[in-house]
Write a protein that holds these residues in place. Sequence first.
Motif, PDB file in Angstrom:
ATOM      1  N   GLU A  24       1.209  -1.212  -0.013  1.00  0.00           N
ATOM      2  CA  GLU A  24      -0.581  -0.228  -0.118  1.00  0.00           C
ATOM      3  C   GLU A  24       0.776   0.955   0.355  1.00  0.00           C
ATOM      4  N   ALA A  25       0.450   2.250  -0.750  1.00  0.00           N
ATOM      5  CA  ALA A  25       1.506   3.527  -1.209  1.00  0.00           C
ATOM      6  C   ALA A  25       0.638   4.823  -1.672  1.00  0.00           C
ATOM      7  N   PRO A  26       0.951   6.011  -1.067  1.00  0.00           N
ATOM      8  CA  PRO A  26       0.017   7.187  -1.650  1.00  0.00           C
ATOM      9  C   PRO A  26       0.064   7.003  -3.376  1.00  0.00           C
ATOM     10  N   ALA A  27      -1.675   7.387  -3.125  1.00  0.00           N
ATOM     11  CA  ALA A  27      -1.898   7.268  -4.587  1.00  0.00           C
ATOM     12  C   ALA A  27      -1.298   8.057  -5.752  1.00  0.00           C
ATOM     13  N   ARG A  35       3.627   0.316   2.558  1.00  0.00           N
ATOM     14  CA  ARG A  35       3.148  -0.394   3.740  1.00  0.00           C
ATOM     15  C   ARG A  35       3.055  -1.640   2.780  1.00  0.00           C
ATOM     16  N   VAL A  36       3.773  -2.386   4.115  1.00  0.00           N
ATOM     17  CA  VAL A  36       3.347  -4.145   3.250  1.00  0.00           C
ATOM     18  C   VAL A  36       2.204  -4.182   3.975  1.00  0.00           C
ATOM     19  N   LEU A  37       0.548  -4.558   3.668  1.00  0.00           N
ATOM     20  CA  LEU A  37      -0.155  -4.918   4.250  1.00  0.00           C
ATOM     21  C   LEU A  37      -0.373  -6.975   4.173  1.00  0.00           C
ATOM     22  N   ASN A  38       0.660  -7.514   2.999  1.00  0.00           N
ATOM     23  CA  ASN A  38       0.189  -8.973   3.267  1.00  0.00           C
ATOM     24  C   ASN A  38       1.417  -9.333   1.905  1.00  0.00           C
ATOM     25  N   HIS A  39       2.291 -10.626   3.443  1.00  0.00           N
ATOM     26  CA  HIS A  39       3.666 -10.648   2.426  1.00  0.00           C
ATOM     27  C   HIS A  39       3.179 -12.913   2.664  1.00  0.00           C
TER      28      HIS A  39
END
Length: 334
Positions: free
Chosen positions: A106-109, A169-173
């Motif tokens: 996830e990152a800013p658009a 930000r890594v939401l899922n790995h």
Amino acid sequence: MSYRSSLFGLFNAPRVGLAAVAVAVAALLAACSPDGGQNAVQAEAYSDHVASAPAPAATPARMTAKMARMETAPAAFAVAAAGGGPGRAAATDQRFLAISHRMQIEAPAADLADLWSAVKSRCEALDCYVETSDLRRETPQSSAEALLTMRVAAQDFAALTEALGTGSRVLNHQTSTEDKSFEVVDVEAQIKNRTEYRDSLRALLLEKNVKRTLQDLMAIRDMLSQVQAEIDAASSRRALLERDTAKQLVHMRFQPTRAIVSSGSYSPWQQTWQHSWDGLTRSMQSLILTAAQSLPWLLALALVVLLPLRFAIKRWMRRSAARAQVAHKADTKS
């Protein structure tokens, strides 16, 4: 049993050639005489001479049996390497692992495209290559999204993830590992087995001291083509295994940061009215869109149907007025 009785039985044994008898006698004499080493060497040389003598013309049955023995001999290696014995245990000391990573980031658009480009550039600078890439920028109808599928060496995976920086930000790995060691060993054993068999068939085809028919030669060539096709298929399978185990598969999905709006305390009635209003708004939007899409068809319908109908009504009215006028004149004259 004495040596004399052994020789007597050997000479009287059925279906034993003179060459086998001579070799056996030489071996027995070598074992009994003081100069056994020299006699053993002479016996071995004589055996090699007999084995290298020109053979008679091979019949199809003999040739088929010989090809079967040639195919069975290299197969022993495949059984030893792939059958779970000590040879396989030694061969599987080197493990071949197919490792894959699936990451949701996830990152800013506004920074999503730059982050996607930075990770892609970092991959190209390392022992890594990009398999697939996709970037969709933000539009009024859809949000931004980006995808990257890469294969990276194990020692460069950490350097690749460093390109994500601190703004994301890594939401899922998710990491999955599949052990393909035994499959690699089996394929390599198959390649070695079929290669040795192919070389034996080529040597059999090039023998000069054996006369063969055209049918025999065609049978050997057909077997060579079949074995070569099996080698090519096994080599392709080995190349796929090499691709899966030499580098790790990394699949990254980039999505924009979602804004979280706090609505205070939870109220079921407020949620109900909110959902109702949202449903009414969507219905009005659908109605407006339907009317806007139907307007051109309504105009076309008016031109095709209403205008001819208007002309027909006017003509009928003029005819009715004319008939009424004629009737009025007739009444006046009478």
